[in-house]
Design an enzyme around this catalytic site. Structure first.
Site, mmCIF file in Angstrom:
data_model
loop_
_atom_site.group_PDB
_atom_site.id
_atom_site.type_symbol
_atom_site.label_atom_id
_atom_site.label_comp_id
_atom_site.label_asym_id
_atom_site.label_seq_id
_atom_site.Cartn_x
_atom_site.Cartn_y
_atom_site.Cartn_z
ATOM 1 N N LYS A 211 88.118 4.148 56.664
ATOM 2 C CA LYS A 211 88.357 5.487 57.234
ATOM 3 C C LYS A 211 87.450 6.536 56.602
ATOM 4 O O LYS A 211 87.015 7.476 57.272
ATOM 5 C CB LYS A 211 89.834 5.880 57.063
ATOM 6 C CG LYS A 211 90.806 4.874 57.693
ATOM 7 C CD LYS A 211 90.489 4.557 59.139
ATOM 8 C CE LYS A 211 90.896 3.147 59.506
ATOM 9 N NZ LYS A 211 90.390 2.664 60.794
ATOM 10 N N GLU B 277 93.411 14.613 53.582
ATOM 11 C CA GLU B 277 93.152 15.373 54.809
ATOM 12 C C GLU B 277 94.130 16.535 54.888
ATOM 13 O O GLU B 277 95.278 16.406 54.439
ATOM 14 C CB GLU B 277 93.371 14.489 56.057
ATOM 15 C CG GLU B 277 92.232 13.555 56.378
ATOM 16 C CD GLU B 277 92.465 12.767 57.658
ATOM 17 O OE1 GLU B 277 93.431 13.067 58.401
ATOM 18 O OE2 GLU B 277 91.692 11.831 57.908
ATOM 19 N N HIS C 11 105.100 5.299 63.944
ATOM 20 C CA HIS C 11 103.727 4.873 64.220
ATOM 21 C C HIS C 11 103.644 3.738 65.230
ATOM 22 O O HIS C 11 102.641 3.030 65.316
ATOM 23 C CB HIS C 11 102.990 4.512 62.929
ATOM 24 C CG HIS C 11 103.036 5.621 61.923
ATOM 25 N ND1 HIS C 11 102.631 6.899 62.239
ATOM 26 C CD2 HIS C 11 103.463 5.685 60.650
ATOM 27 C CE1 HIS C 11 102.800 7.680 61.174
ATOM 28 N NE2 HIS C 11 103.312 6.971 60.206
ATOM 29 N N ARG D 64 88.482 -2.245 69.669
ATOM 30 C CA ARG D 64 89.074 -3.312 70.492
ATOM 31 C C ARG D 64 89.560 -2.707 71.802
ATOM 32 O O ARG D 64 89.562 -1.486 71.965
ATOM 33 C CB ARG D 64 90.269 -3.916 69.756
ATOM 34 C CG ARG D 64 91.317 -2.832 69.467
ATOM 35 C CD ARG D 64 92.667 -3.337 69.030
ATOM 36 N NE ARG D 64 93.637 -2.272 69.062
ATOM 37 C CZ ARG D 64 93.927 -1.452 68.050
ATOM 38 N NH1 ARG D 64 93.282 -1.570 66.909
ATOM 39 N NH2 ARG D 64 94.824 -0.504 68.191
HETATM 40 C C1 MV4 Z 1 97.629 12.887 60.621
HETATM 41 C C2 MV4 Z 1 98.666 13.753 61.024
HETATM 42 C C3 MV4 Z 1 98.520 15.100 60.753
HETATM 43 N N1 MV4 Z 1 97.423 15.536 60.096
HETATM 44 N N2 MV4 Z 1 96.559 13.379 59.982
HETATM 45 C C4 MV4 Z 1 99.723 8.769 61.779
HETATM 46 C C5 MV4 Z 1 99.108 7.453 62.093
HETATM 47 C C6 MV4 Z 1 97.671 7.565 61.769
HETATM 48 N N3 MV4 Z 1 96.838 6.974 62.781
HETATM 49 C C7 MV4 Z 1 97.418 9.024 61.615
HETATM 50 N N4 MV4 Z 1 98.678 9.701 61.642
HETATM 51 C C8 MV4 Z 1 98.726 11.034 61.475
HETATM 52 N N5 MV4 Z 1 97.661 11.586 60.851
HETATM 53 C C9 MV4 Z 1 96.486 14.671 59.727
HETATM 54 N N6 MV4 Z 1 95.415 15.136 59.061
HETATM 55 C C10 MV4 Z 1 99.750 13.206 61.680
HETATM 56 C C11 MV4 Z 1 99.796 11.854 61.896
HETATM 57 C C12 MV4 Z 1 100.963 11.372 62.563
HETATM 58 C C13 MV4 Z 1 100.893 10.867 63.844
HETATM 59 C C14 MV4 Z 1 99.690 10.745 64.521
HETATM 60 C C15 MV4 Z 1 99.638 10.239 65.774
HETATM 61 C C16 MV4 Z 1 100.797 9.843 66.406
HETATM 62 C C17 MV4 Z 1 102.004 9.935 65.764
HETATM 63 C C18 MV4 Z 1 102.067 10.440 64.478
HETATM 64 C C19 MV4 Z 1 103.299 10.546 63.836
HETATM 65 C C20 MV4 Z 1 103.349 11.037 62.582
HETATM 66 C C21 MV4 Z 1 102.191 11.457 61.941
#
Ligand code: MV4
Length: 515
Positions: A123, A211, A246, A303
């Site tokens: 990442k 982040e 998630h 993918r």
């Molecule tokens: C985040 C975020 C808020 N701010 N990054 C969760 C899974 C991973 N792919 C990234 N995720 C998140 N990253 C920052 N800088 C909030 C989430 C997140 C989230 C993102 C997408 C879909 C559902 C989520 C549920 C909780 C937190």
């Protein structure tokens, strides 16, 4: 660019199981290709084995001893003469060693280069690479070495610069594992240790970076596609904000909040990110869309994704056919302009899981009765059947129910009808959750973000369904019929009133309330 020779694929081994193996095989068969299935002990009678031309047993039920063993997949290719492998999603689909091993064995890996997977797999590396390409990433800090922070103290200094709340994320991660939200300075040391431990356990790599936390984001992802001739296009966005822990539950295309202008901007940002790694094949760039309209690259999935059908529905395309085309060295069949002109209507997908609707735990077992929805513009991608056993060893998804409509409202109405037709007995499912969600005012308005399920759990969670509901209704009816005459002392209990056996219309009223 040097001319790319076309090398037709003749026989495809699908290194996967369940609905995605079936879905990939169908396209292969439509193209006249031979298909090979691989299967574990638990999958002897699975649909992907039944529809394949040949099937190779690759070991015990546990994926670590079957679907995840590179040598077993390669041996199955050799044994059957397969000249290409489709990895599906999960399992070996984003494993660069597998892609390398296929190449070394002269087998076409239907996916991007191992180099592109490697660059996007880390990442921190991905953040560096796409930032250089001009794609906006979430404000943050990869750490002094560029791959994580050596100590909580160093992370604290960086976090003050970024501004709280911040998120600690695993460099080797993705999908939320090893991720910690830190609201204030005092919470950082413990969160740092926790994130490191979790990252080590999940990925064997404890590097964590920072982040800025985006509040109430939407998860918007852009489908991209590249060919070996250097062409790259995007196929718009999917809104995957309806998630739980998630795990995506509902996806739709287009997003109810993405304007044509924003789509063009995010599409260009995703294509730039893909171009930075010379991407070939189907890929997805995940973004967070903030409440202020700002968007930020999170990660790229190298993918074909679970939710690709909603994109197929609005473009009227078969993305697996595109994967085969570009793997054979052919140019993509359509330009960006042609794609833009094809988009039409709205598609939604419900992931139907075998799970306890209240506790959200997997509910494996035998499907004793199954009725799947049908009718115009309905697609049910499934890897199971009536009588099938849902194994404990794999993802408990039963099917993906996908519908298309001319408008979002039409698609939502069609999904409600489809969900009402869907019957599963023998195991618990999340169908009642979906039925409630498609009747939820905020969802109907398209007004949701990644916190939607968490904030609305009570309204979206059924109290009882199926046999449990029937039992509750029978108990209530008997209670009413058998109750003694009301007395002053017992009349506080509403059911303790003497009455004849309830009429069926009354029972159905209770049923609707209990739902
Ligand atoms: C985040 C975020 C808020 N701010 N990054 C969760 C899974 C991973 N792919 C990234 N995720 C998140 N990253 C920052 N800088 C909030 C989430 C997140 C989230 C993102 C997408 C879909 C559902 C989520 C549920 C909780 C937190």
């Amino acid at each position: 660019m040097a001319a790319v020779p076309v090398k037709p694929i003749k026989k495809v081994l699908v290194a996967n199981r369940g609905e995605i193996a079936v879905r990939v095989m169908r396209t292969c068969q439509e193209r006249g290709l031979a298909v090979v299935a691989v299967y574990s002990d638990a999958d002897r009678l699975a649909p992907h084995v039944q529809i394949a031309d040949e099937a190779v047993h690759i070991g015990p039920s546990a994926s670590a001893q079957s679907y995840l063993v590179i040598e077993k997949i390669l041996a199955a290719c050799k044994q059957t003469g397969a000249d290409a492998v489709h990895p599906g999603y999960g399992f070996l689909s984003e494993n660069e060693d597998f892609a390398d091993a296929c190449a070394a064995a002269g087998i076409t890996f239907i996916g991007p280069s191992a180099d592109a997977m490697r660059k996007m797999g880390s990442k921190t590396e991905a953040r560096k690479t796409v930032t250089a390409a001009g794609t906006p990433v979430v404000p943050g800090d990869n750490g002094p070495s560029g791959n994580g922070f050596p100590s909580a103290e160093a992370a604290l200094v960086a976090a003050r610069q970024i501004g709280f709340p911040v998120l600690l994320k695993a460099a080797a991660g993705g999908g939320g594992k090893g991720m910690r939200l830190v609201a204030a300075e005092a919470d950082l040391p413990a969160a740092f240790d926790g994130a490191r431990r979790e990252a080590m356990a999940a990925f064997g790599d404890d590097a964590v970076y920072l982040e800025k936390a985006i509040q109430r984001p939407r998860h918007i992802e852009i489908q991209v596609f590249g060919d070996q001739h250097g062409n790259l296009v995007h196929l718009g966005e999917r809104d995957c904000s309806i998630q739980r822990r998630h795990q995506k539950v509902i996806e739709e295309a287009p997003s109810p909040v993405v304007s044509p202008e924003l789509r063009a901007k995010m599409g260009a940002a995703a294509v730039a990110a893909a171009r930075a790694v010379a991407y070939v094949g189907a890929g997805t760039c995940e973004f967070l869309l903030g409440a202020d309209g700002g968007f930020y690259f999170l990660e790229m999935n190298t993918r074909l994704q679970v939710e690709h059908p909603v994109t197929e529905m609005i473009y009227g395309l078969d993305l697996v056919a595109w994967q085969l085309d570009v793997a054979e060295g052919r140019p993509m069949p359509l330009t960006q302009e042609q794609l833009d002109a094809r988009r039409r209507g709205h598609a939604v997908e419900c992931r139907v899981y075998a799970e306890d609707p209240v506790k959200f735990l997997p509910s494996p077992g035998r499907i004793t009765h199954l009725r799947v929805p049908d009718g115009p513009y309905i697609r049910n991608d499934s890897g199971c059947y009536e009588g099938a056993e849902i194994p404990v060893h794999y993802d408990p998804m039963i099917s993906k129910l996908v519908v298309w409509g001319e408008t979002r409202a039409a698609a939502v109405q069609r999904m409600r009808r489809a969900l009402d037709e869907y019957q599963v007995r023998g195991i618990e499912t999340n169908l009642a959750f979906h039925r409630r969600c498609f009747r939820h005012a905020a969802f109907i308005e398209g007004d949701y973000d990644t916190g939607f399920i968490g904030r609305n759990t009570a309204e979206l969670t059924p109290r009882a369904e199926g046999a449990e509901l029937d039992a509750a209704i029978i108990a209530a009816a008997l209670n009413v019929a058998m109750a003694p005459k009301a007395t002053a002392s017992s009349s506080t209990n509403g059911a303790a009133v003497a009455a004849p056996m309830p009429h069926s219309s009354e029972i159905s009223g209770w049923r609707n309330q209990l739902r």
